[in-house]
Write a protein that holds these residues in place. Structure first.
Motif, PDB file in Angstrom:
ATOM      1  N   LYS A  16       0.855  -1.179   0.000  1.00  0.00           N
ATOM      2  CA  LYS A  16       0.000   0.000   0.000  1.00  0.00           C
ATOM      3  C   LYS A  16       0.893   1.232   0.000  1.00  0.00           C
ATOM      4  O   LYS A  16       1.641   1.478   0.954  1.00  0.00           O
ATOM      5  CB  LYS A  16      -0.912   0.033   1.239  1.00  0.00           C
ATOM      6  CG  LYS A  16      -1.944   1.160   1.194  1.00  0.00           C
ATOM      7  CD  LYS A  16      -2.978   0.946   0.099  1.00  0.00           C
ATOM      8  CE  LYS A  16      -4.058   2.016   0.096  1.00  0.00           C
ATOM      9  NZ  LYS A  16      -5.053   1.784  -0.964  1.00  0.00           N
ATOM     10  N   TYR A  17       0.825   1.974  -1.114  1.00  0.00           N
ATOM     11  CA  TYR A  17       1.607   3.195  -1.249  1.00  0.00           C
ATOM     12  C   TYR A  17       0.656   4.388  -1.294  1.00  0.00           C
ATOM     13  O   TYR A  17      -0.461   4.301  -1.791  1.00  0.00           O
ATOM     14  CB  TYR A  17       2.443   3.189  -2.533  1.00  0.00           C
ATOM     15  CG  TYR A  17       3.495   2.107  -2.619  1.00  0.00           C
ATOM     16  CD1 TYR A  17       4.009   1.487  -1.489  1.00  0.00           C
ATOM     17  CD2 TYR A  17       3.997   1.705  -3.863  1.00  0.00           C
ATOM     18  CE1 TYR A  17       4.977   0.501  -1.579  1.00  0.00           C
ATOM     19  CE2 TYR A  17       4.971   0.726  -3.972  1.00  0.00           C
ATOM     20  CZ  TYR A  17       5.454   0.119  -2.826  1.00  0.00           C
ATOM     21  OH  TYR A  17       6.403  -0.859  -2.930  1.00  0.00           O
ATOM     22  N   TYR A  18       1.150   5.521  -0.817  1.00  0.00           N
ATOM     23  CA  TYR A  18       0.424   6.785  -0.930  1.00  0.00           C
ATOM     24  C   TYR A  18       1.320   7.811  -1.613  1.00  0.00           C
ATOM     25  O   TYR A  18       2.526   7.830  -1.408  1.00  0.00           O
ATOM     26  CB  TYR A  18       0.014   7.309   0.452  1.00  0.00           C
ATOM     27  CG  TYR A  18      -0.930   6.405   1.191  1.00  0.00           C
ATOM     28  CD1 TYR A  18      -2.279   6.348   0.865  1.00  0.00           C
ATOM     29  CD2 TYR A  18      -0.477   5.595   2.235  1.00  0.00           C
ATOM     30  CE1 TYR A  18      -3.154   5.519   1.544  1.00  0.00           C
ATOM     31  CE2 TYR A  18      -1.347   4.765   2.921  1.00  0.00           C
ATOM     32  CZ  TYR A  18      -2.682   4.723   2.574  1.00  0.00           C
ATOM     33  OH  TYR A  18      -3.544   3.898   3.249  1.00  0.00           O
ATOM     34  N   ASP A  65      -2.718  -2.052  -2.920  1.00  0.00           N
ATOM     35  CA  ASP A  65      -2.288  -1.873  -4.305  1.00  0.00           C
ATOM     36  C   ASP A  65      -1.867  -3.208  -4.912  1.00  0.00           C
ATOM     37  O   ASP A  65      -2.050  -3.447  -6.108  1.00  0.00           O
ATOM     38  CB  ASP A  65      -1.124  -0.881  -4.372  1.00  0.00           C
ATOM     39  CG  ASP A  65      -1.543   0.510  -3.926  1.00  0.00           C
ATOM     40  OD1 ASP A  65      -2.626   0.959  -4.344  1.00  0.00           O
ATOM     41  OD2 ASP A  65      -0.799   1.146  -3.160  1.00  0.00           O
ATOM     42  N   GLU A  66      -1.292  -4.065  -4.074  1.00  0.00           N
ATOM     43  CA  GLU A  66      -0.913  -5.408  -4.493  1.00  0.00           C
ATOM     44  C   GLU A  66      -1.064  -6.340  -3.300  1.00  0.00           C
ATOM     45  O   GLU A  66      -1.114  -5.905  -2.150  1.00  0.00           O
ATOM     46  CB  GLU A  66       0.554  -5.457  -4.963  1.00  0.00           C
ATOM     47  CG  GLU A  66       0.898  -4.594  -6.149  1.00  0.00           C
ATOM     48  CD  GLU A  66       2.382  -4.633  -6.451  1.00  0.00           C
ATOM     49  OE1 GLU A  66       3.043  -5.640  -6.115  1.00  0.00           O
ATOM     50  OE2 GLU A  66       2.899  -3.641  -7.007  1.00  0.00           O
TER      51      GLU A  66
END
Length: 209
Positions: A16-18, A65-66
């Motif tokens: 999880k990226y922001y 996200d993945e």
């Protein structure tokens, strides 16, 4: 990854990226874990380390996200949003630092919210609510408003709400963050009882050893 009967939950390479570019925050970066049935699992890390994001992903409150999460063999992110919400209500109880009680409802009504969403019968809801309120020592508070309660009382109400649908897993996000030392110790004893006596899996994140 396939769950056997000893494992209730598995996480495979969650991401999880922001943000983006120079502002990219890698909140959860290819994290994997497995949790056996009946365990009290504590994830400890400093503030801002991504542990709450990880818990929200594991509990299906946010989508990664993945990566994948399996709970009792179910790939939860293969579910559509409405089915995922139903799955969460039945399989997972959440306890948060800020309680998230509704001041417009009585304490008893707050405890029953998950069953109200599932359109359970009023008789069944009241019976379960009173049983949990009695077990956790808040029976005398059920007609009050949450605004009349102490932090420790609010957290016990939140625990009753988390348990009312009899979920397999309780997930707690910094549950002692707004409590004093005495209330924090009592709350941890309560989680220990939920794990040992009620046979619930506990997954708790905290920055406080």
């Amino acid at each position: 990854m396939k769950l056997d009967n000893d494992r209730i939950l598995a996480v495979d390479s969650l991401v999880k990226y922001y943000g983006a570019g120079e502002n990219l925050v890698r909140a959860v970066d290819h994290t994997s874990l497995e949790i056996e049935r009946g365990k009290f699992t504590v994830i400890v890390g400093r503030s801002g380390s991504g542990k709450s994001t990880l818990l929200h992903l594991i509990g299906g409150l946010d989508r990664p996200d993945e990566g994948k999460v399996w709970i009792e063999g179910k790939d939860i992110f293969a579910l559509k949003d409405d089915r995922l919400a139903e799955f969460r209500r039945k399989k997972i109880g959440f306890v948060f630092q800020d309680f998230y009680l509704m001041d417009s409802l009585s304490v008893g009504e707050n405890i029953m919210v998950p069953m109200i969403l599932d359109k359970a019968s009023p008789k069944e809801m009241r019976e379960k609510m009173h049983a949990l309120a009695n077990r956790f020592g808040v029976e005398k508070l059920i007609e009050k408003s949450p605004r009349e309660l102490s932090g420790g009382e609010k957290q016990r109400i939140a625990i009753c709400r988390a348990l009312i649908n009899d979920p397999e897993i309780i997930m707690a996000d910094e549950p002692t963050g707004n409590l004093d030392v005495k209330s924090s110790r009592r709350l941890m004893e309560t989680f220990d009882d939920i794990n040992k006596e009620m046979k619930k899996n506990i997954i708790l994140v905290t920055h406080d050893p």
